[in-house]
Design a protein around this motif. Structure first.
Motif, PDB file in Angstrom:
ATOM      1  N   ILE A 296      -4.544  -0.152  -5.603  1.00  0.00           N
ATOM      2  CA  ILE A 296      -3.588  -0.031  -4.505  1.00  0.00           C
ATOM      3  C   ILE A 296      -4.152   0.953  -3.488  1.00  0.00           C
ATOM      4  CG2 ILE A 296      -1.238   0.582  -3.842  1.00  0.00           C
ATOM      5  CD1 ILE A 296      -0.348  -0.012  -6.705  1.00  0.00           C
ATOM      6  N   THR A 297      -4.292   0.502  -2.249  1.00  0.00           N
ATOM      7  CA  THR A 297      -4.836   1.368  -1.205  1.00  0.00           C
ATOM      8  C   THR A 297      -3.851   2.487  -0.885  1.00  0.00           C
ATOM      9  OG1 THR A 297      -5.987  -0.529  -0.290  1.00  0.00           O
ATOM     10  CG2 THR A 297      -5.821   1.415   1.117  1.00  0.00           C
ATOM     11  N   VAL A 298      -4.386   3.710  -0.798  1.00  0.00           N
ATOM     12  CA  VAL A 298      -3.588   4.892  -0.495  1.00  0.00           C
ATOM     13  C   VAL A 298      -4.059   5.454   0.843  1.00  0.00           C
ATOM     14  CG1 VAL A 298      -2.908   7.194  -1.260  1.00  0.00           C
ATOM     15  CG2 VAL A 298      -3.334   5.395  -2.962  1.00  0.00           C
ATOM     16  N   TYR A 299      -3.128   5.631   1.763  1.00  0.00           N
ATOM     17  CA  TYR A 299      -3.425   6.166   3.096  1.00  0.00           C
ATOM     18  C   TYR A 299      -2.869   7.582   3.216  1.00  0.00           C
ATOM     19  CZ  TYR A 299      -4.558   1.360   4.283  1.00  0.00           C
ATOM     20  OH  TYR A 299      -5.120   0.107   4.309  1.00  0.00           O
ATOM     21  N   ASP A 300      -3.495   8.373   4.076  1.00  0.00           N
ATOM     22  CA  ASP A 300      -3.039   9.745   4.283  1.00  0.00           C
ATOM     23  C   ASP A 300      -1.643   9.809   4.889  1.00  0.00           C
ATOM     24  OD1 ASP A 300      -5.357  10.810   3.222  1.00  0.00           O
ATOM     25  OD2 ASP A 300      -6.324  11.065   5.180  1.00  0.00           O
ATOM     26  N   ASP A 301      -1.334   8.835   5.750  1.00  0.00           N
ATOM     27  CA  ASP A 301      -0.016   8.810   6.386  1.00  0.00           C
ATOM     28  C   ASP A 301       0.350   7.375   6.762  1.00  0.00           C
ATOM     29  OD1 ASP A 301      -1.480   8.293   8.770  1.00  0.00           O
ATOM     30  OD2 ASP A 301      -1.565  10.438   9.218  1.00  0.00           O
ATOM     31  N   VAL A 302       1.591   7.200   7.157  1.00  0.00           N
ATOM     32  CA  VAL A 302       2.089   5.868   7.492  1.00  0.00           C
ATOM     33  C   VAL A 302       1.357   5.272   8.705  1.00  0.00           C
ATOM     34  CG1 VAL A 302       4.120   4.550   8.225  1.00  0.00           C
ATOM     35  CG2 VAL A 302       4.320   6.217   6.373  1.00  0.00           C
ATOM     36  N   PRO A 303       1.116   6.038   9.774  1.00  0.00           N
ATOM     37  CA  PRO A 303       0.386   5.440  10.906  1.00  0.00           C
ATOM     38  C   PRO A 303      -0.988   4.877  10.513  1.00  0.00           C
ATOM     39  CG  PRO A 303       1.452   7.455  11.619  1.00  0.00           C
ATOM     40  CD  PRO A 303       1.618   7.376  10.120  1.00  0.00           C
ATOM     41  N   ALA A 304      -1.677   5.518   9.601  1.00  0.00           N
ATOM     42  CA  ALA A 304      -2.971   4.993   9.139  1.00  0.00           C
ATOM     43  C   ALA A 304      -2.785   3.677   8.395  1.00  0.00           C
ATOM     44  CB  ALA A 304      -3.672   6.016   8.247  1.00  0.00           C
TER      45      ALA A 304
ATOM     46  N   CYS B 270       0.852  -1.184   0.000  1.00  0.00           N
ATOM     47  CA  CYS B 270       0.000   0.000   0.000  1.00  0.00           C
ATOM     48  C   CYS B 270       0.888   1.232   0.000  1.00  0.00           C
ATOM     49  CB  CYS B 270      -0.965  -0.019   1.188  1.00  0.00           C
ATOM     50  SG  CYS B 270      -0.158   0.037   2.783  1.00  0.00           S
ATOM     51  N   LEU B 271       0.273   2.373  -0.248  1.00  0.00           N
ATOM     52  CA  LEU B 271       0.996   3.628  -0.345  1.00  0.00           C
ATOM     53  C   LEU B 271       0.540   4.556   0.771  1.00  0.00           C
ATOM     54  CD1 LEU B 271       0.561   4.154  -4.198  1.00  0.00           C
ATOM     55  CD2 LEU B 271       2.388   2.926  -3.003  1.00  0.00           C
ATOM     56  N   ALA B 272       1.454   5.410   1.234  1.00  0.00           N
ATOM     57  CA  ALA B 272       1.117   6.353   2.298  1.00  0.00           C
ATOM     58  C   ALA B 272       1.764   7.704   2.033  1.00  0.00           C
ATOM     59  CB  ALA B 272       1.578   5.811   3.647  1.00  0.00           C
ATOM     60  N   ALA B 273       1.130   8.750   2.557  1.00  0.00           N
ATOM     61  CA  ALA B 273       1.658  10.116   2.509  1.00  0.00           C
ATOM     62  C   ALA B 273       1.966  10.569   1.079  1.00  0.00           C
ATOM     63  CB  ALA B 273       2.887  10.244   3.410  1.00  0.00           C
ATOM     64  N   VAL B 274       1.047  10.286   0.178  1.00  0.00           N
ATOM     65  CA  VAL B 274       1.249  10.594  -1.236  1.00  0.00           C
ATOM     66  C   VAL B 274       1.013  12.092  -1.482  1.00  0.00           C
ATOM     67  CG1 VAL B 274       0.482  10.070  -3.574  1.00  0.00           C
ATOM     68  CG2 VAL B 274       0.533   8.260  -1.843  1.00  0.00           C
ATOM     69  N   GLN B 275       1.986  12.719  -2.131  1.00  0.00           N
ATOM     70  CA  GLN B 275       1.884  14.146  -2.443  1.00  0.00           C
ATOM     71  C   GLN B 275       0.814  14.382  -3.516  1.00  0.00           C
ATOM     72  OE1 GLN B 275       3.647  16.487  -0.690  1.00  0.00           O
ATOM     73  NE2 GLN B 275       4.175  14.682   0.516  1.00  0.00           N
ATOM     74  N   PRO B 276       0.218  15.584  -3.544  1.00  0.00           N
ATOM     75  CA  PRO B 276      -0.879  15.855  -4.493  1.00  0.00           C
ATOM     76  C   PRO B 276      -0.542  15.557  -5.959  1.00  0.00           C
ATOM     77  CG  PRO B 276      -0.776  17.599  -2.871  1.00  0.00           C
ATOM     78  CD  PRO B 276       0.427  16.710  -2.628  1.00  0.00           C
ATOM     79  N   SER B 277       0.663  15.897  -6.411  1.00  0.00           N
ATOM     80  CA  SER B 277       1.005  15.660  -7.818  1.00  0.00           C
ATOM     81  C   SER B 277       1.055  14.162  -8.128  1.00  0.00           C
ATOM     82  CB  SER B 277       2.341  16.322  -8.165  1.00  0.00           C
ATOM     83  OG  SER B 277       3.372  15.807  -7.351  1.00  0.00           O
TER      84      SER B 277
ATOM     85  N   ALA C 280      -4.819   8.750  -9.448  1.00  0.00           N
ATOM     86  CA  ALA C 280      -6.254   8.886  -9.694  1.00  0.00           C
ATOM     87  C   ALA C 280      -6.580   8.835 -11.193  1.00  0.00           C
ATOM     88  CB  ALA C 280      -6.768  10.191  -9.095  1.00  0.00           C
ATOM     89  N   VAL C 281      -5.812   9.551 -12.003  1.00  0.00           N
ATOM     90  CA  VAL C 281      -6.067   9.595 -13.447  1.00  0.00           C
ATOM     91  C   VAL C 281      -5.945   8.209 -14.068  1.00  0.00           C
ATOM     92  CG1 VAL C 281      -5.073  10.417 -15.634  1.00  0.00           C
ATOM     93  CG2 VAL C 281      -5.465  12.013 -13.773  1.00  0.00           C
ATOM     94  N   THR C 282      -5.023   7.407 -13.552  1.00  0.00           N
ATOM     95  CA  THR C 282      -4.803   6.059 -14.089  1.00  0.00           C
ATOM     96  C   THR C 282      -5.645   4.998 -13.381  1.00  0.00           C
ATOM     97  OG1 THR C 282      -2.944   5.752 -12.589  1.00  0.00           O
ATOM     98  CG2 THR C 282      -2.441   6.600 -14.800  1.00  0.00           C
ATOM     99  N   SER C 283      -6.410   5.412 -12.381  1.00  0.00           N
ATOM    100  CA  SER C 283      -7.252   4.524 -11.554  1.00  0.00           C
ATOM    101  C   SER C 283      -6.450   3.503 -10.755  1.00  0.00           C
ATOM    102  CB  SER C 283      -8.313   3.808 -12.404  1.00  0.00           C
ATOM    103  OG  SER C 283      -9.186   4.753 -12.968  1.00  0.00           O
TER     104      SER C 283
END
Length: 121
Positions: free
Chosen positions: A99-107, A78-85, A91-94
């Motif tokens: 792959i689950t994206v979390y706001d931060d590593v603790p989440a 999974c991915l965490a702390a992904v920057q807006p760009s 998101a554009v590529t779906s």
């Protein structure tokens, strides 16, 4: 700019911190780093992208390939702390639907399955 990778134990997972740009020149380094974790038996991997401000299709391809490799091994990437760009590329590529994206590593750590598949380096 080169890519810096560092591995640390997380709660029920292994965290791979990535710093730099993920592009055609640096994506092979990310693939090798993730493959080393898989080869070492890590099955719950959180990729911390807080330090990544740019990612092109080659970086995206590495993440998708390693997501599939871990899923085939009954693991999770999974991915965490992904920057807006970078989030917009996901998101554009779906890809963010697979792959689950979390706001931060603790989440991401809080959502990790039982520690059976993690080595917790």
């Amino acid at each position: 700019m080169g890519l810096l990778l560092s591995v640390r134990p997380g709660r029920g997972c292994t965290v791979l911190e990535v710093h730099g740009e993920l592009d055609m020149a640096t994506s092979p380094q990310l693939r090798k780093g993730l493959q080393r974790l898989v080869d070492a038996g890590d099955r719950q991997v959180v990729v911390d992208l807080a330090g990544v401000g740019f990612m092109d299709s080659s970086g995206l391809g590495v993440l998708v390939a390693m997501f599939k490799a871990l899923r085939a091994a009954d693991g999770r990437l999974c991915l965490a702390a992904v920057q807006p760009s970078v989030r917009s590329v996901l998101a554009v590529t779906s890809v963010d639907r697979a792959i689950t994206v979390y706001d931060d590593v603790p989440a991401a750590e809080a959502d990790a399955p039982a520690a059976d598949g993690a080595t917790g380096r």
